[in-house]
Design an enzyme around this catalytic site. Structure first.
Site, mmCIF file in Angstrom:
data_model
loop_
_atom_site.group_PDB
_atom_site.id
_atom_site.type_symbol
_atom_site.label_atom_id
_atom_site.label_comp_id
_atom_site.label_asym_id
_atom_site.label_seq_id
_atom_site.Cartn_x
_atom_site.Cartn_y
_atom_site.Cartn_z
ATOM 1 N N ARG A 195 -1.444 12.335 -21.613
ATOM 2 C CA ARG A 195 -0.072 12.915 -21.486
ATOM 3 C C ARG A 195 0.497 13.401 -22.297
ATOM 4 N NH1 ARG A 195 2.577 6.972 -21.569
ATOM 5 N NH2 ARG A 195 2.244 7.076 -24.046
ATOM 6 N N ASP A 196 0.199 14.291 -22.965
ATOM 7 C CA ASP A 196 1.085 15.488 -23.569
ATOM 8 C C ASP A 196 0.136 16.889 -23.247
ATOM 9 O OD1 ASP A 196 3.814 16.584 -24.138
ATOM 10 O OD2 ASP A 196 3.049 16.482 -26.088
ATOM 11 N N ILE A 197 -0.683 17.408 -22.257
ATOM 12 C CA ILE A 197 -1.696 18.835 -22.120
ATOM 13 C C ILE A 197 -0.583 19.506 -21.342
ATOM 14 C CG2 ILE A 197 -2.811 19.532 -20.374
ATOM 15 C CD1 ILE A 197 -4.094 17.907 -22.563
ATOM 16 N N ASN A 209 -1.412 22.626 -27.388
ATOM 17 C CA ASN A 209 -2.233 21.055 -26.960
ATOM 18 C C ASN A 209 -3.307 21.557 -26.865
ATOM 19 O OD1 ASN A 209 -0.121 19.285 -28.902
ATOM 20 N ND2 ASN A 209 -0.009 18.493 -27.121
ATOM 21 N N THR A 237 6.083 16.071 -23.073
ATOM 22 C CA THR A 237 6.810 17.415 -23.539
ATOM 23 C C THR A 237 7.488 17.822 -21.466
ATOM 24 O OG1 THR A 237 5.781 18.538 -24.853
ATOM 25 C CG2 THR A 237 6.837 20.355 -23.380
#
Length: 196
Positions: free
Chosen positions: A38-40, A44, A77
């Site tokens: 859920r935040d690639i 990261n 993001t």
């Protein structure tokens, strides 16, 4: 000289595809265990000295059997969130989308969506197709652009349905074999515009 610059550019595109392949492969591993990152995003993904990609920051990861957020929460993001996440929907295709946007940014060296205003950015992500990478840099290989555009499709049904599918097409690009993704025809694009 011109030929060595061209070789460097080809090597760069190959390295982008390899980073994408490793990341998609790692995401597939997480997905088969019921975990969606859920935040690639670029920050990261860490690349070590051996060329191995490490996915970091699983702080927003969601397990398939637990509800870690409440309805209406927007976590992650914004510029890398898939459009359906703003409607409270999230499955493995959201990670595929975010990885597609990450690869896009690596290819064109700028984010697909950018605005200092949060609401404008949400509107852009929710309703705007990304600009084709080759319209920014025509040297980008057509097959690699096609893979990225499929990964970043606004409609999750037209995206790669799994990180494995994305990894497979990236491996085909790396092996210089025709990928399975196909570009949207003029008729397809016209049909999409008429639905807006």
């Amino acid at each position: 000289d011109l030929s060595s610059a061209e070789d460097n550019r080809s090597a760069y595109y190959l390295s982008v595809a390899k980073i994408g392949h490793q990341t998609a492969d790692a995401l597939s591993y997480a997905h088969t265990r019921g975990i969606i990152h859920r935040d690639i995003k670029p920050s990261n993904l860490l690349l070590d000295g051996n060329g191995t990609v490490w996915i970091t920051d699983f702080g927003l990861a969601k397990s398939g059997d637990t509800d870690m957020t409440h309805t209406g929460d927007i976590l992650g993001t914004l510029r890398y969130m898939s459009p359906e996440r703003f409607k409270g929907q999230c499955d493995v295709r959201a990670d595929v989308y975010a990885l597609g946007l990450t690869l896009y940014e690596m290819l064109v060296l700028k984010p697909a969506f950018d605005s200092p205003d949060r609401l404008t950015l949400i509107e852009m992500v929710s309703r705007t197709d990304i600009e084709p990478p080759r319209s920014i840099d025509p040297r980008i290989p057509l097959d690699l652009e096609t893979i990225v555009l499929k990964a970043c499709d606004q409609d999750p049904k037209r995206r790669y349905q799994s990180a494995d599918d994305l990894a497979d097409d990236l491996q085909r690009f790396i092996n210089d074999v025709a990928n399975l993704a196909r570009r949207a025809s003029l008729l397809d694009r016209a049909a999409r515009w008429s639905c807006i």
